[in-house]
Structures are given as C-alpha cells and as structure tokens.
Design a protein around this motif. Structure first.
Motif, PDB file in Angstrom:
ATOM      1  N   UNK A  92      48.707  34.301  48.420  1.00 36.06           N
ATOM      2  CA  UNK A  92      47.422  34.621  47.802  1.00 36.06           C
ATOM      3  C   UNK A  92      47.649  35.734  46.776  1.00 36.06           C
ATOM      4  N   UNK A  93      47.051  35.609  45.597  1.00 36.10           N
ATOM      5  CA  UNK A  93      47.248  36.615  44.544  1.00 36.10           C
ATOM      6  C   UNK A  93      45.939  37.215  44.062  1.00 36.10           C
ATOM      7  N   UNK A  94      46.003  38.511  43.790  1.00 38.00           N
ATOM      8  CA  UNK A  94      44.925  39.190  43.064  1.00 38.00           C
ATOM      9  C   UNK A  94      45.548  39.735  41.781  1.00 38.00           C
ATOM     10  N   UNK A  95      44.887  39.485  40.640  1.00 38.92           N
ATOM     11  CA  UNK A  95      45.468  39.954  39.373  1.00 38.92           C
ATOM     12  C   UNK A  95      44.933  41.343  39.041  1.00 38.92           C
ATOM     13  N   UNK A  96      45.789  42.179  38.440  1.00 39.90           N
ATOM     14  CA  UNK A  96      45.399  43.545  38.117  1.00 39.90           C
ATOM     15  C   UNK A  96      45.154  43.737  36.615  1.00 39.90           C
ATOM     16  N   UNK A  97      45.653  42.832  35.812  1.00 40.07           N
ATOM     17  CA  UNK A  97      45.608  43.100  34.375  1.00 40.07           C
ATOM     18  C   UNK A  97      45.028  41.934  33.571  1.00 40.07           C
ATOM     19  N   UNK A  98      44.515  40.933  34.278  1.00 40.08           N
ATOM     20  CA  UNK A  98      43.931  39.818  33.530  1.00 40.08           C
ATOM     21  C   UNK A  98      42.474  40.158  33.248  1.00 40.08           C
ATOM     22  N   UNK A  99      42.063  40.059  31.992  1.00 46.07           N
ATOM     23  CA  UNK A  99      40.710  40.478  31.642  1.00 46.07           C
ATOM     24  C   UNK A  99      39.740  39.315  31.520  1.00 46.07           C
ATOM     25  N   UNK A 100      40.162  38.244  30.847  1.00 48.91           N
ATOM     26  CA  UNK A 100      39.224  37.141  30.630  1.00 48.91           C
ATOM     27  C   UNK A 100      39.066  36.281  31.877  1.00 48.91           C
ATOM     28  N   UNK A 101      40.109  36.263  32.709  1.00 47.71           N
ATOM     29  CA  UNK A 101      40.111  35.312  33.822  1.00 47.71           C
ATOM     30  C   UNK A 101      40.724  35.972  35.051  1.00 47.71           C
ATOM     31  N   UNK A 102      40.093  37.030  35.513  1.00 47.73           N
ATOM     32  CA  UNK A 102      40.671  37.719  36.679  1.00 47.73           C
ATOM     33  C   UNK A 102      40.550  36.859  37.936  1.00 47.73           C
ATOM     34  N   UNK A 103      41.471  37.081  38.852  1.00 46.51           N
ATOM     35  CA  UNK A 103      41.434  36.312  40.101  1.00 46.51           C
ATOM     36  C   UNK A 103      41.470  37.287  41.271  1.00 46.51           C
TER      37      UNK A 103
END
Ligand SMILES: [Zn+2]
Lengths: 240, 144
Positions: A92-103
């Motif tokens: 499972x991933x959480x993104x820290x730097x994606x702005x338009x499409x954070x997860x």
C-alpha cells in the motif's frame, strides 16, 4: 543467443533492469549467466509515477523504496490490518509529493513483504522483496495462500515450459487443487513407469513449494484453453 | 534387426483413443499391432505400422505427442509352448523384458508374431539368433 552461437562475452552490456513481470531468482541467474550481465529488479506503477518507485542496489537484496516520495505499508488484503516486517501481504502506498493526483494508502494489489533493516550496501530506505503475485491471483486453498507464480516456479525448476492450468474445486467440503500440465515431447517415453515418475516428481515439487498436496494431470499439448492468446491460468469451481 | 514402435500419449478422457484412430484412418494408415498401457491418469498406446516416419508425422501434426522406440518383432512358433521357449531363451541370456504384446500375422501362417520391448536389444537378438528364432525387420514385417 544460444541459437546464434553467442556466448556471454559476445555482448558488451553490463547490466539490465527488469520490471513489470513476476520472475524468480532462478530466472535472474539464468539471464545473468546467458547474457553476462547483472540483472536488476525494478518496481513501479502508473498510478504513482511509473517506473521509479523502488530499485535494487548492486547487492540485489530487495528493492529500495524511494521513501522520500512514498510511504509504503503491507496490509492483510482481507482485513486491511497493517502487518509487520517480513510478513507477506498487499503493498500500500501513500504519496508525499504528488500534487495533481495524490494517493492515500493506495492498494496496489501486489503481494510482497517489507524490511526496515539496513541493506548490506549501507542504505537505510525500506526494502521490498520480489513480487510474489497479485491479490487478484491469490488462491486460498485449505487455508493456505497459493500463487500461480509458485506453481510456475516448480514447473520451470523441473524443466517444463510454464504451460499449466490450475483447477480448484471443493469436494466433500475440502478444497482440491488440480494442476494441468501440458505434456512435452522431452518428457514423453514409451515407458509408463518413467512418465509416472516424472508426474510424481511434479507432485513432490508442488508439495514442498506450497505445503499442499496437489494432483497433477498430464494433458495433450496445446489443450490448455487460451483466450485472446493468453492462457487462462486459474479455474475456480468452488461454490461458497 | 529391430523395428520401430510408435508410442503415443493419450489423455485420460473419453474418446481420446478414438480421436487418434480417426487420424490414422483418415490418412489410410494400416495398423500392424497395437497395445495400450494405462494408469488412472493417462495412457500410452504403442503402435506398429509399415510407414513409421509418415505415421509419426501425421500424429504429430494432429497434436499427438509420440516417441519412437526400437523393439524386437519375434516369430513365435504357433505350437503349445512356443512363447515359453522364446522367454526361456531371453531369460537364459539375462535379458529383461519391459513389456510385450502380440501383433497380427497372416491367417495361414504357422507362426505368431510378438513385439518385445527389452532392456538390451543386441543381447536379446543375439540370443534369439543363436537359438534360430526368427526376428523380423521392418521389411519382413511389411511382408507379413
Ligand atoms: Zn542496498
């Protein structure tokens, strides 16, 4: 390469990066030996950034996850509970730097395990092990998690092409696992005992890999159903 | 001295043997001999024909896995004790028989014909020759 009479010293490549498909350590050693290269594993998925989520280092000891960009966790795919290091589960991933499409805690359906121990190379980023399969592919047979990739590994280890079909059923309240394997000309002889022996070796190989007794059925070549060119690997007839 | 036997893999499912015999019939292949060995899981059918390579190709093209084995086609006197005598010779020579089966001869013949799959064809052939037991080659078989 072998057909062209080329050896590992005939190509100047030093390394290859291999991703997107499940593979085994044996397949890696085979590629490395044949081509005279180091073969590195890579992992990525389109929803995060494509390739670039994690890579192996020169120690080939698990893939270092780029933790400055992604938080990785392993969960039990059924309960969602977070599992400790070393346990197989869904990544499972959480993104820290994606702005338009954070997860947030995005479920990859990929099965692996994590390790926070320091790698022999010195890096301390969390490492993920080679992919074991997909949660969509995972079968639970008599309470044991079974991945088609494990069955494939047994076949390849014993010199068979990875041409198989897994048929799962439930008879008298017990799950049954029947692995259909396409017969090859190399395996076939006029001697019933020899063919029987090879079949028994497959049963033994599956038992030590899966911890389960599976039935092996030898079928004629090209009889395993293919849909749109791809073989249907799993038929689950269980009605629950 | 030996003849070629074709062994064919058969799945354990109804109609499989018939599918194979249909392929042979459609190609006008005449069977000289046939024996079937099976387990609960699969079967091996062993064939004796005149045109070995042609038959093997026809089977392969139809998707039947097959392999060729050298076997001995032995003339067995058509009298009581005939087979016993042949077995005695092979036994005396220390030859191991893996399997054997009868094949068709011609109706008027004084002899019966059997296929022997042994562990050592040369040793078996020498022993049978010394005892004046006739072994057929491919042309002898075709002439039956
Ligand atoms: Zn490292």
């Amino acid at each position: 390469m072998k057909e062209m009479g080329m050896g590992p010293n005939d190509i100047p490549l030093k390394a290859g990066i291999f991703g997107a498909e499940a593979w085994s350590e044996n397949m890696r050693r085979d590629i490395e030996g044949t081509m005279g290269i180091k073969a590195y594993d890579i992992y990525g998925l389109t929803e995060l950034c494509g390739p670039g989520v994690s890579f192996e280092c020169s120690d080939q000891h698990g893939m270092h996850i780029n933790e400055d960009y992604f938080i990785a966790e392993i969960i039990d795919p059924k309960t969602g509970e977070v599992l400790p290091d070393g346990s197989l589960g869904e990544l499972v991933f959480t993104t820290l730097d994606k702005e338009a499409f954070p997860l947030l805690r995005y479920r990859t359906r990929d099965i692996t395990s994590l390790s926070h121990e320091q790698c022999p190379c010195g890096r301390t980023h969390v490492r993920m092990s080679r992919l074991k399969g997909r949660t969509d592919d995972m079968l639970i047979i008599r309470g044991v998690n079974v991945f088609p990739s494990q069955i494939e590994a047994v076949l390849i280890n014993q010199g068979y092409p990875a041409n198989y079909q897994i048929i799962v059923d439930r008879i008298n309240n017990t799950d049954t696992l029947d692995v259909h394997v396409e017969m090859t000309p190399e395996m076939f002889t006029d001697n019933l005992g020899e063919v029987n022996k090879k079949q028994a070796e497959l049963v033994d190989g599956l038992r030590s890999m899966l911890g389960l007794k599976a039935k092996v059925t030898l079928v004629a070549p090209k009889t395993i159903v293919r849909s749109e060119g791809k073989a249907v690997r799993v038929i689950d007839n269980r009605k629950i | 001295m030996s003849v070629k036997q074709i062994s064919v893999f058969l799945e354990n499912r109804p109609g499989c043997l018939h599918e194979m015999t249909k392929v042979l019939a459609d190609s006008n292949i005449d069977l000289r001999g046939l024996s079937l060995a099976e387990t609960s899981e699969f079967g091996i059918v062993r064939l004796i024909v005149d045109d070995v390579l042609g038959t093997a190709t026809v089977l392969k093209d139809a998707g039947f896995i097959n392999s060729l084995t050298d076997v001995l086609a032995v003339e067995v006197p058509n009298v009581p004790g005939g087979l016993n005598k042949v077995l005695e010779i092979l036994d005396g020579a220390g030859v191991n028989i893996e399997y054997m089966y009868a094949i068709l001869g011609n109706k008027k013949s004084e002899s019966a014909y059997m296929i022997f799959r042994v562990d050592d064809n040369t040793k078996a052939a020498d022993a049978l020759n010394n005892a004046r037991v006739k072994i057929l080659d491919q042309s002898g078989l075709s002439a039956l």
